[in-house]
Design a protein around this motif. Structure first.
Motif, mmCIF file in Angstrom:
data_model
loop_
_atom_site.group_PDB
_atom_site.id
_atom_site.type_symbol
_atom_site.label_atom_id
_atom_site.label_comp_id
_atom_site.label_asym_id
_atom_site.label_seq_id
_atom_site.Cartn_x
_atom_site.Cartn_y
_atom_site.Cartn_z
ATOM 1 N N SER A 59 0.829 -1.203 0.000
ATOM 2 C CA SER A 59 0.000 0.000 0.000
ATOM 3 C C SER A 59 0.861 1.249 0.000
ATOM 4 O O SER A 59 0.362 2.349 -0.081
ATOM 5 C CB SER A 59 -0.897 0.006 1.221
ATOM 6 N N SER A 61 2.304 2.751 2.319
ATOM 7 C CA SER A 61 1.860 3.687 3.342
ATOM 8 C C SER A 61 2.364 3.273 4.715
ATOM 9 O O SER A 61 2.644 2.097 4.955
ATOM 10 C CB SER A 61 0.337 3.733 3.383
ATOM 11 N N ILE A 62 2.505 4.254 5.580
ATOM 12 C CA ILE A 62 2.857 3.921 6.946
ATOM 13 C C ILE A 62 1.789 4.493 7.877
ATOM 14 O O ILE A 62 1.326 5.611 7.681
ATOM 15 C CB ILE A 62 4.304 4.369 7.296
ATOM 16 N N GLY A 63 1.350 3.658 8.788
ATOM 17 C CA GLY A 63 0.275 4.045 9.697
ATOM 18 C C GLY A 63 0.840 4.596 10.992
ATOM 19 O O GLY A 63 1.829 4.097 11.510
ATOM 20 N N LYS A 90 5.991 8.009 0.798
ATOM 21 C CA LYS A 90 4.979 7.129 1.394
ATOM 22 C C LYS A 90 3.776 7.938 1.858
ATOM 23 O O LYS A 90 3.927 9.078 2.295
ATOM 24 C CB LYS A 90 5.565 6.432 2.633
ATOM 25 N N LEU A 93 -0.794 7.451 7.134
ATOM 26 C CA LEU A 93 -2.172 7.312 7.599
ATOM 27 C C LEU A 93 -2.189 7.550 9.100
ATOM 28 O O LEU A 93 -1.599 6.780 9.860
ATOM 29 C CB LEU A 93 -2.712 5.924 7.288
ATOM 30 N N LEU A 111 -5.744 0.121 10.860
ATOM 31 C CA LEU A 111 -4.560 0.310 10.017
ATOM 32 C C LEU A 111 -4.145 -1.012 9.371
ATOM 33 O O LEU A 111 -3.660 -1.048 8.227
ATOM 34 C CB LEU A 111 -3.420 0.876 10.877
ATOM 35 N N ARG A 114 -6.218 -1.678 6.471
ATOM 36 C CA ARG A 114 -5.825 -0.882 5.300
ATOM 37 C C ARG A 114 -4.469 -1.326 4.765
ATOM 38 O O ARG A 114 -3.904 -0.715 3.883
ATOM 39 C CB ARG A 114 -5.784 0.605 5.682
ATOM 40 N N CYS A 116 -1.348 -1.241 5.838
ATOM 41 C CA CYS A 116 -0.148 -0.413 5.892
ATOM 42 C C CYS A 116 1.084 -1.306 5.812
ATOM 43 O O CYS A 116 1.058 -2.445 6.248
ATOM 44 C CB CYS A 116 -0.081 0.336 7.226
ATOM 45 N N ASP A 117 2.166 -0.746 5.320
ATOM 46 C CA ASP A 117 3.394 -1.523 5.232
ATOM 47 C C ASP A 117 4.033 -1.675 6.613
ATOM 48 O O ASP A 117 4.777 -2.627 6.871
ATOM 49 C CB ASP A 117 4.386 -0.834 4.291
ATOM 50 N N ILE A 119 3.493 -0.034 10.981
ATOM 51 C CA ILE A 119 2.683 0.772 11.885
ATOM 52 C C ILE A 119 3.551 1.381 12.980
ATOM 53 O O ILE A 119 4.445 0.719 13.516
ATOM 54 C CB ILE A 119 1.562 -0.091 12.515
#
Lengths: 336, 336
Positions: A59, A61-63, A90, A93, A111, A114, A116-117, A119
């Motif tokens: 994704s 992304s990092i949560g 990135k 979130l 998270l 979703r 995330c890569d 958290i």
DNA sequence: CTGAAAGCGCTTACAG
DNA sequence: CTGAAAGCGCTTACAG
């Protein structure tokens, strides 16, 4: 909203080719790249990042879960985290943990849903045991901020709370104060307990008996500092200095002291921890301990980024130390 | 990470059925619901929300762009927005617009790529023209916070800046002050310009000539308020009251005034706008105008939620008014 | 009440 | 350098 298929039709190429120009991956003849590019422009096409994430199994992304959105402290943390995430390309979130261990777990789960890569969790209240369980349960790497963890296989960054407290309290002791009041942070959190312990340790080391009348629990807010200070004043127990576990409570306490007709620092010295932006501009300017919030955020996010990238990262807890800032709210105890 | 297929196998049912128990949609026999539920538990299955969004063509999320993560103001806004989104069962995707129109557009695009159901944008600098263009370009409804838009087809909520300014400045005028200095917010933003205009209007209405020496531009920070106030003091122009366009700058200004040997409010009255938490606890407590930040956030998010839900919503700009809070930093001008 | 099948909008080997 | 095809993990008519 235009999809990749619309672009295909308009440009007269396959999805694979469009995908290649979107991602600049593989070889694409310059002329066809241009055709595709123009088609994307014309259709105002933006790739659906949900579909990208699903197909590529990342994704990108990092949560991040913060204890609360409120206050300058988390504002600084968020700002720094957002900057680093953007630099790394990135998505960040962000979720509110509402200062509650159960809601924090819910936030983590959302998270996870979703995908995330990685958290990053800033937690004040979650027990280490619950954290370990959480870590086992989810199959996404997680890094903890604000906690010293015993388990050395976890990724964590935190402040050296005892050290920060010592800096503050020892400053008062060095100025010859013996009767030092303390307004604590909430004592249901490890940080609150550590700071109280630091205060007690310092006092004990100087062979000063602790006086329960001089200790009141606050709630980290200005208002709670004001009330806690009034409570201490009401006991009638004498003191010449006050250590508040954060700046906000010190601000409230200063108000209560002033209202009680006491002069700062002539009658009472005040010191705390945080170095909020306003603290230097109070009357008098507040002595405090600055915590390296940017540095700790940096460390956490960079660890997270490396983890998301699949790199091997040294596990364990990294500790950061605060810095004493002496201003005019503290003064040497005058001989009477 | 377990997928729906793993659950199917373990429970011995089809994806459709698992989907039905996940979403509580359609009919499922209680006994098979239980089997599926147990399988999900056992596998620790969390539905992939990316896949859900893609399949259902709804990400169930609302995107929010703030000017900056810094400060109590946006902290309060974020907290409120997060609460409302959660109540509505929506994800809140928050992004930093970095106080820059171009980066705000980038932020919007990133939210569009994530296919938010609706976008809420708090912008200080974007021109109305750019906003309209943006609105046309994306096919997601968008609501603007903090701006009075001419275009009546847009959704917007904002504060009545002129009114807030009038409340503050008229309070000073009512206290017989004639020579009123002003520290402005950055004048490259509509809000900054409106507040300056409000100040000038009030002065003019009382037939007082504006004195450029008494006006200095600040940057909304404590430090900038301190500097702007020093600049005004340096001109030597006499004044008995100061209007700062926000509390932070007032805090800085009060410091500068105090350092210059001036007493507040005996020599100089100070008033501003925001009602930050610290303001009631300053010495003296700061007179200010409270802006209904929760109410404006409520309105914006509820509009967004309705839009996401496909409801018809009345377009146009909703305006909210602030409330005067008189504390001890303002006093009647003493006859000399 | 349940399942087979198509589809959401992408990416990624594989072949050519 | 390019395309056909399978697949990511779900949802949703449709049929039974």
């Amino acid at each position: 909203m235009a999809t990749i298929n619309d672009v295909c039709k308009l440009a007269g190429v396959s999805k694979a080719t469009v995908s290649r120009v979107i991602n600049r991956t593989g070889q694409v003849k310059e002329s066809t790249r241009k055709v595709v590019f123009d088609a994307m422009e014309q259709l105002n096409f933006k790739p659906n990042s949900l579909a990208q994430a699903l197909a590529s199994n990342s994704s990108n992304s990092i949560g991040l879960i913060v204890s609360t959105f409120h206050g300058n402290y988390f504002g600084a943390l968020l700002k720094q985290a957002a900057m680093l995430a953007e630099q790394a390309g990135k998505q960040l979130l962000v979720t509110d943990g509402h200062n509650d261990p159960l809601l924090e777990i819910e936030a983590v789960d959302s998270l996870v849903a979703r995908r995330c890569d990685v958290i990053v969790l800033y937690s004040r209240h979650m027990s280490e045991q619950d954290f370990i369980a959480l870590k086992q349960r989810i199959s996404i790497p997680i890094v903890m901020i604000n906690r010293q963890l015993q388990d050395k296989s976890c990724y964590a960054v935190c402040f050296d709370q005892l050290h920060a407290t010592q800096l503050a309290v020892n400053q008062l002791l060095d100025m010859n104060h013996k009767q030092i009041a303390c307004i604590t942070s909430p004592l249901d959190s490890p940080t609150g307990l550590l700071r109280l312990q630091g205060y007690q340790d310092c006092i004990a080391q100087h062979h000063i008996p602790t006086n329960p009348a001089l200790i009141a629990e606050g709630g980290n807010t200005i208002e709670s500092g004001y009330q806690a200070c009034q409570k201490i004043l009401l006991t009638g127990a004498p003191f010449s200095a006050l250590f508040a576990c954060n700046d906000n409570m010190a601000i409230g306490a200063m108000k209560a002291l002033t209202e009680a007709g006491l002069k700062i620092p002539d009658d009472i010295s005040v010191i705390s921890i945080d170095n909020e932006a306003a603290s230097a501009f109070l009357t008098p300017p507040l002595s405090t301990v600055e915590l390296p919030i940017e540095a700790i955020t940096d460390s956490a996010i960079k660890t997270a980024l490396a983890l998301a990238d699949g790199q091997k990262v040294q596990a364990g807890t990294k500790e950061f130390r605060g810095k004493l800032i002496v201003r005019d709210s503290t003064a040497y105890l005058r001989k009477k």
